[in-house]
Design an enzyme around this catalytic site. Structure first.
Site, PDB file in Angstrom:
ATOM      1  N   SER A 126     -77.698 -52.929 -44.651  1.00 18.76           N
ATOM      2  CA  SER A 126     -77.953 -53.639 -45.902  1.00 18.76           C
ATOM      3  C   SER A 126     -76.801 -53.538 -46.902  1.00 18.76           C
ATOM      4  O   SER A 126     -76.649 -54.403 -47.758  1.00 18.76           O
ATOM      5  CB  SER A 126     -79.229 -53.101 -46.560  1.00 18.76           C
ATOM      6  OG  SER A 126     -79.147 -51.699 -46.749  1.00 18.76           O
TER       7      SER A 126
ATOM      8  N   GLY B 182     -81.472 -52.649 -42.772  1.00 19.08           N
ATOM      9  CA  GLY B 182     -82.272 -51.712 -42.001  1.00 19.08           C
ATOM     10  C   GLY B 182     -81.666 -51.317 -40.671  1.00 19.08           C
ATOM     11  O   GLY B 182     -82.250 -50.512 -39.947  1.00 19.08           O
TER      12      GLY B 182
ATOM     13  N   ASN C 147     -78.762 -45.623 -42.264  1.00 17.00           N
ATOM     14  CA  ASN C 147     -80.194 -45.619 -41.965  1.00 17.00           C
ATOM     15  C   ASN C 147     -80.569 -44.533 -40.967  1.00 17.00           C
ATOM     16  O   ASN C 147     -81.693 -44.014 -41.011  1.00 17.00           O
ATOM     17  CB  ASN C 147     -80.623 -47.006 -41.458  1.00 17.00           C
ATOM     18  CG  ASN C 147     -80.631 -48.032 -42.575  1.00 17.00           C
ATOM     19  OD1 ASN C 147     -81.230 -47.834 -43.613  1.00 17.00           O
ATOM     20  ND2 ASN C 147     -79.931 -49.139 -42.363  1.00 17.00           N
TER      21      ASN C 147
ATOM     22  N   ASP D   1     -83.832 -49.436 -56.662  1.00 24.85           N
ATOM     23  CA  ASP D   1     -84.172 -48.518 -55.564  1.00 24.85           C
ATOM     24  C   ASP D   1     -83.201 -47.346 -55.457  1.00 24.85           C
ATOM     25  O   ASP D   1     -83.415 -46.415 -54.690  1.00 24.85           O
ATOM     26  CB  ASP D   1     -84.247 -49.261 -54.234  1.00 24.85           C
ATOM     27  CG  ASP D   1     -82.912 -49.885 -53.819  1.00 24.85           C
ATOM     28  OD1 ASP D   1     -81.873 -49.587 -54.449  1.00 24.85           O
ATOM     29  OD2 ASP D   1     -82.916 -50.672 -52.863  1.00 24.85           O
TER      30      ASP D   1
ATOM     31  N   HIS E  53     -79.100 -49.299 -53.116  1.00 27.68           N
ATOM     32  CA  HIS E  53     -78.243 -50.460 -52.900  1.00 27.68           C
ATOM     33  C   HIS E  53     -77.453 -50.801 -54.167  1.00 27.68           C
ATOM     34  O   HIS E  53     -78.047 -51.000 -55.227  1.00 27.68           O
ATOM     35  CB  HIS E  53     -79.074 -51.666 -52.465  1.00 27.68           C
ATOM     36  CG  HIS E  53     -79.798 -51.436 -51.175  1.00 27.68           C
ATOM     37  ND1 HIS E  53     -81.102 -50.987 -51.123  1.00 27.68           N
ATOM     38  CD2 HIS E  53     -79.384 -51.573 -49.890  1.00 27.68           C
ATOM     39  CE1 HIS E  53     -81.469 -50.871 -49.866  1.00 27.68           C
ATOM     40  NE2 HIS E  53     -80.451 -51.216 -49.094  1.00 27.68           N
TER      41      HIS E  53
END
Length: 213
Positions: A39, A76, A105, A186, A189
């Site tokens: 991402s 992801g 991830n 979040d 990011h």
């Protein structure tokens, strides 16, 4: 064109002439850069064209570097997923350079570092077999994942880079990770405003890798 006919008329075999023309054409063809990431490269939460990959393509044009950038990043994505997807991407795009931005991830899920390293090595092997040059982009884990795990995770990229002789960007979020205001809600990011700084971390290695291919 006149020189071509002059050489042909001077007795140079047609087959040799065609081969030299094909070689010249291949030499001048734009290089293809394939970015396989997660991402952080897939413009998660951003407007299209504002992430570091899109900015890199713009900068290549500004610097008159003849290269096409294919962004095959998926939000992801893990190193296992990248390993599974890469063969088809190599066949489809036939890249000259493969930029691998994966591992975050794996780390966020606490997956074994040795498994991530094995997957990245396998990706390098597949790309090398396809005559592509690999470039690695590293990542750090937040301290709450434990000092030992975080250290081993970060060291993995440096060790692998030396083993496979691939250029490395040690940490793509260098100078950004400690600035909460540069991140989306979040806190994972980066905002679009951070991506020029991300590109600044990546660009020197990317430019050198493309020119060396």
């Amino acid at each position: 064109m006149l020189n071509m006919f002059n050489r042909l008329l001077s007795g140079k075999p047609l087959a040799a002439l065609l081969l030299s023309m094909a070689a010249a054409s291949a030499y001048s063809a734009p290089k293809t850069v394939l970015v396989v990431g997660d991402s952080l490269s897939a413009e998660y939460g951003l407007s299209r064209g504002t992430g570091w990959v899109a900015l890199a393509e713009q900068k290549l044009k500004q610097n008159h570097i003849d290269a096409v950038v294919v962004n095959a990043s998926v939000s992801g994505e893990t190193t296992s997923g990248g390993r599974s997807r890469l063969p088809a991407l190599l066949t489809k795009y036939k890249p000259d350079v493969v930029v691998i931005e994966l591992g975050a991830n794996d780390g966020l899920r606490g997956l074994p570092v040795v498994a991530a390293q094995a997957n990245l090595r396998a990706m390098n092997d597949a790309a090398t077999q396809a005559k592509a040059r690999v470039m690695l982009i590293g990542m750090r884990m937040p301290p709450n994942y434990g000092r030992d795990y975080a250290d081993k995770f970060f060291a993995m990229y440096g060790t692998l880079s030396k083993d496979i002789k691939a250029p490395l960007v040690p940490f793509m979020l260098d100078g950004i990770a400690d600035k909460p205001q540069m991140f989306q809600p979040d806190r994972l990011h980066p905002l679009a405003e951070a991506h020029p700084a991300i590109l600044a971390n990546i660009w020197p290695v990317l430019q050198k890798t493309i020119k060396a291919k």
